[in-house]
Write a protein that holds these residues in place. Structure first.
Motif, PDB file in Angstrom:
ATOM      1  N   PRO A  51     -76.061  19.383 -14.107  1.00  0.00           N
ATOM      2  CA  PRO A  51     -77.462  19.846 -14.125  1.00  0.00           C
ATOM      3  C   PRO A  51     -77.603  21.314 -14.492  1.00  0.00           C
ATOM      4  CG  PRO A  51     -76.701  19.464 -11.884  1.00  0.00           C
ATOM      5  CD  PRO A  51     -75.650  18.903 -12.789  1.00  0.00           C
ATOM      6  N   LYS A  52     -76.550  22.131 -14.258  1.00  0.00           N
ATOM      7  CA  LYS A  52     -76.583  23.535 -14.684  1.00  0.00           C
ATOM      8  C   LYS A  52     -75.330  23.821 -15.496  1.00  0.00           C
ATOM      9  CE  LYS A  52     -78.456  26.918 -12.740  1.00  0.00           C
ATOM     10  NZ  LYS A  52     -78.805  28.079 -11.903  1.00  0.00           N
ATOM     11  N   ARG A  53     -75.540  24.360 -16.703  1.00  0.00           N
ATOM     12  CA  ARG A  53     -74.399  24.653 -17.572  1.00  0.00           C
ATOM     13  C   ARG A  53     -73.826  26.027 -17.274  1.00  0.00           C
ATOM     14  NH1 ARG A  53     -71.732  23.060 -22.115  1.00  0.00           N
ATOM     15  NH2 ARG A  53     -71.245  24.626 -23.695  1.00  0.00           N
ATOM     16  N   ARG A  54     -74.663  26.956 -16.851  1.00  0.00           N
ATOM     17  CA  ARG A  54     -74.197  28.295 -16.488  1.00  0.00           C
ATOM     18  C   ARG A  54     -74.896  28.733 -15.215  1.00  0.00           C
ATOM     19  NH1 ARG A  54     -73.445  32.224 -21.751  1.00  0.00           N
ATOM     20  NH2 ARG A  54     -72.256  30.790 -23.043  1.00  0.00           N
ATOM     21  N   GLU A  55     -74.152  29.478 -14.402  1.00  0.00           N
ATOM     22  CA  GLU A  55     -74.721  29.957 -13.138  1.00  0.00           C
ATOM     23  C   GLU A  55     -75.744  31.055 -13.377  1.00  0.00           C
ATOM     24  OE1 GLU A  55     -75.265  29.643  -9.180  1.00  0.00           O
ATOM     25  OE2 GLU A  55     -73.924  28.438 -10.427  1.00  0.00           O
ATOM     26  N   ASN A  56     -75.477  31.910 -14.362  1.00  0.00           N
ATOM     27  CA  ASN A  56     -76.366  33.033 -14.657  1.00  0.00           C
ATOM     28  C   ASN A  56     -76.563  33.094 -16.156  1.00  0.00           C
ATOM     29  OD1 ASN A  56     -77.479  35.659 -15.158  1.00  0.00           O
ATOM     30  ND2 ASN A  56     -76.774  36.264 -13.131  1.00  0.00           N
ATOM     31  N   ILE A 122     -64.353  44.047 -11.978  1.00  0.00           N
ATOM     32  CA  ILE A 122     -64.834  42.690 -12.261  1.00  0.00           C
ATOM     33  C   ILE A 122     -64.765  41.820 -11.011  1.00  0.00           C
ATOM     34  CG2 ILE A 122     -64.293  40.585 -13.541  1.00  0.00           C
ATOM     35  CD1 ILE A 122     -63.454  42.385 -15.889  1.00  0.00           C
ATOM     36  N   GLU A 123     -63.646  41.916 -10.295  1.00  0.00           N
ATOM     37  CA  GLU A 123     -63.486  41.120  -9.076  1.00  0.00           C
ATOM     38  C   GLU A 123     -64.466  41.563  -8.003  1.00  0.00           C
ATOM     39  OE1 GLU A 123     -59.928  39.516  -6.127  1.00  0.00           O
ATOM     40  OE2 GLU A 123     -59.452  40.809  -7.819  1.00  0.00           O
ATOM     41  N   HIS A 127     -67.451  38.759 -10.832  1.00  0.00           N
ATOM     42  CA  HIS A 127     -67.653  38.377 -12.227  1.00  0.00           C
ATOM     43  C   HIS A 127     -66.410  37.739 -12.848  1.00  0.00           C
ATOM     44  CE1 HIS A 127     -71.027  41.622 -12.559  1.00  0.00           C
ATOM     45  NE2 HIS A 127     -71.481  40.478 -12.085  1.00  0.00           N
ATOM     46  N   LYS A 128     -65.474  37.282 -12.027  1.00  0.00           N
ATOM     47  CA  LYS A 128     -64.236  36.699 -12.570  1.00  0.00           C
ATOM     48  C   LYS A 128     -64.521  35.471 -13.429  1.00  0.00           C
ATOM     49  CE  LYS A 128     -60.410  37.701 -11.629  1.00  0.00           C
ATOM     50  NZ  LYS A 128     -59.447  38.574 -12.352  1.00  0.00           N
ATOM     51  N   ASN A 129     -65.590  34.760 -13.123  1.00  0.00           N
ATOM     52  CA  ASN A 129     -65.928  33.549 -13.869  1.00  0.00           C
ATOM     53  C   ASN A 129     -67.101  33.764 -14.822  1.00  0.00           C
ATOM     54  OD1 ASN A 129     -63.934  31.930 -12.558  1.00  0.00           O
ATOM     55  ND2 ASN A 129     -65.278  31.793 -10.771  1.00  0.00           N
ATOM     56  N   ARG A 130     -67.431  35.018 -15.081  1.00  0.00           N
ATOM     57  CA  ARG A 130     -68.511  35.339 -16.019  1.00  0.00           C
ATOM     58  C   ARG A 130     -67.927  35.892 -17.315  1.00  0.00           C
ATOM     59  NH1 ARG A 130     -73.400  37.203 -13.935  1.00  0.00           N
ATOM     60  NH2 ARG A 130     -73.998  37.477 -16.124  1.00  0.00           N
ATOM     61  N   THR A 131     -68.652  35.711 -18.397  1.00  0.00           N
ATOM     62  CA  THR A 131     -68.288  36.336 -19.666  1.00  0.00           C
ATOM     63  C   THR A 131     -68.983  37.684 -19.765  1.00  0.00           C
ATOM     64  OG1 THR A 131     -67.974  34.233 -20.812  1.00  0.00           O
ATOM     65  CG2 THR A 131     -68.435  36.144 -22.177  1.00  0.00           C
ATOM     66  N   ILE A 132     -68.220  38.716 -20.083  1.00  0.00           N
ATOM     67  CA  ILE A 132     -68.799  40.035 -20.335  1.00  0.00           C
ATOM     68  C   ILE A 132     -69.224  40.068 -21.798  1.00  0.00           C
ATOM     69  CG2 ILE A 132     -68.376  42.520 -20.383  1.00  0.00           C
ATOM     70  CD1 ILE A 132     -66.311  42.093 -18.157  1.00  0.00           C
ATOM     71  N   SER A 133     -70.525  40.115 -22.021  1.00  0.00           N
ATOM     72  CA  SER A 133     -71.040  40.061 -23.386  1.00  0.00           C
ATOM     73  C   SER A 133     -70.653  41.294 -24.183  1.00  0.00           C
ATOM     74  CB  SER A 133     -72.566  39.918 -23.364  1.00  0.00           C
ATOM     75  OG  SER A 133     -72.971  38.862 -22.532  1.00  0.00           O
ATOM     76  N   TYR A 134     -70.625  42.452 -23.518  1.00  0.00           N
ATOM     77  CA  TYR A 134     -70.377  43.716 -24.227  1.00  0.00           C
ATOM     78  C   TYR A 134     -69.717  44.694 -23.270  1.00  0.00           C
ATOM     79  CZ  TYR A 134     -71.498  47.136 -27.932  1.00  0.00           C
ATOM     80  OH  TYR A 134     -71.431  48.054 -28.959  1.00  0.00           O
ATOM     81  N   LEU A 135     -68.583  45.219 -23.658  1.00  0.00           N
ATOM     82  CA  LEU A 135     -67.861  46.230 -22.879  1.00  0.00           C
ATOM     83  C   LEU A 135     -67.881  47.531 -23.667  1.00  0.00           C
ATOM     84  CD1 LEU A 135     -65.924  47.234 -20.634  1.00  0.00           C
ATOM     85  CD2 LEU A 135     -64.046  46.210 -21.941  1.00  0.00           C
ATOM     86  N   LYS A 136     -68.590  48.527 -23.133  1.00  0.00           N
ATOM     87  CA  LYS A 136     -68.736  49.828 -23.807  1.00  0.00           C
ATOM     88  C   LYS A 136     -67.869  50.859 -23.081  1.00  0.00           C
ATOM     89  CE  LYS A 136     -72.180  53.512 -24.292  1.00  0.00           C
ATOM     90  NZ  LYS A 136     -71.855  54.249 -23.047  1.00  0.00           N
ATOM     91  N   VAL A 137     -67.034  51.567 -23.843  1.00  0.00           N
ATOM     92  CA  VAL A 137     -66.089  52.508 -23.241  1.00  0.00           C
ATOM     93  C   VAL A 137     -66.114  53.830 -24.013  1.00  0.00           C
ATOM     94  CG1 VAL A 137     -63.710  52.897 -22.530  1.00  0.00           C
ATOM     95  CG2 VAL A 137     -64.613  50.568 -22.596  1.00  0.00           C
ATOM     96  N   ASP A 138     -66.522  54.908 -23.336  1.00  0.00           N
ATOM     97  CA  ASP A 138     -66.479  56.251 -23.914  1.00  0.00           C
ATOM     98  C   ASP A 138     -66.011  57.188 -22.807  1.00  0.00           C
ATOM     99  OD1 ASP A 138     -66.755  58.630 -25.229  1.00  0.00           O
ATOM    100  OD2 ASP A 138     -68.919  58.475 -25.542  1.00  0.00           O
ATOM    101  N   VAL A 139     -64.689  57.304 -22.653  1.00  0.00           N
ATOM    102  CA  VAL A 139     -64.125  57.961 -21.470  1.00  0.00           C
ATOM    103  C   VAL A 139     -63.128  59.066 -21.834  1.00  0.00           C
ATOM    104  CG1 VAL A 139     -64.534  56.083 -19.841  1.00  0.00           C
ATOM    105  CG2 VAL A 139     -62.512  56.010 -21.300  1.00  0.00           C
TER     106      VAL A 139
END
Length: 233
Positions: A51-56, A122-123, A127-139
């Motif tokens: 009934p649900k394909r994704r949690e979020n 992430i843990e 978010h261990k079971n989520r897909t990160i759509s975009y990871l931005k890194v400027d460090v």
């Protein structure tokens, strides 16, 4: 094939609602459109599916290195994304609007007083079971240290896109070109492809006596092949 005018999906707080009839176990359209934060109701009496394909349904962004410059986060939030922003060098409220979460911590390869690893963040955020759509890194060159760890530990398996500003001065000073080339090669083996590459024109090139000049800072974006293909459908 399905064609979608994206203008309404790009409005601030669009809260778009999709009804989809006739799935036939082919979810590429729904998996693509859900990245815009839409709510989707799918119907098909001929197949079996949960009934649900994704949690979020909303897209998930991790952003490291804010430096009190929020233009990217304030822009991307209009797509209905949830953003986790990190910078141990600035002060900011824990919430910026409804969906931007700020943490006064930085990224590293080990845990420290104000630092931790990407895996740990992430843990901690469940978010261990989520897909990160975009990871931005400027460090400020720390990406050269953390980047290989993310590949080795498989953290980037759950990332669709990654945007980095490479600080090449550290490469010249420490002769670490081979490490960077190996990391890029490993990313290609994981399915990432370079989709954007440009020098930081604001910082400008560095002149080298008798040999010319070179740009020290490059902004680079990688996207996974399967994401690129689904966007084209």
């Amino acid at each position: 094939d399905k064609f979608v005018c994206m203008d309404n999906l790009r409005r601030e707080n669009s809260g778009c609602l999709i009804y989809s009839f006739g799935i036939n176990n082919e979810w590429s359209f729904e998996d693509m459109i859900i990245k815009f934060g839409c709510e989707i109701y799918a119907y098909d009496h001929t197949i079996e599916a949960p009934p649900k394909r994704r949690e979020n349904s909303g897209c998930l962004i991790y952003s490291f290195g804010i430096n009190n410059e929020w233009s990217f986060e304030d822009m991307i939030i209009k797509f209905g994304c949830e953003i986790y922003a990190y910078d141990h060098t600035i002060e900011a409220p824990p919430k910026r609007g409804e969906n931007i979460h700020f943490f006064k911590m930085g990224i590293d390869t080990v845990k420290g007083t104000k630092m931790d690893t990407l895996d740990a963040f992430i843990e901690r955020n469940n978010h261990k079971n989520r897909t990160i759509s975009y990871l931005k890194v400027d460090v400020e060159a720390a990406e050269l240290k953390t980047f290989p760890q993310w590949i080795k530990k498989g953290t980037l398996q759950q990332v669709d896109q990654i945007a980095l500003e490479f600080h090449l001065t550290a490469l010249h000073n420490q002769n670490r070109f081979k490490e960077l080339l190996q990391a890029v090669k490993d990313m290609y083996l994981m399915g990432f492809r370079l989709i954007s590459y440009e020098p930081n024109s604001f910082a400008g090139p560095k002149k080298i006596k008798n040999t010319g000049s070179y740009y020290r800072f490059f902004e680079i974006v990688f996207m996974k092949d399967n994401v690129w293909n689904s966007e084209d459908q």
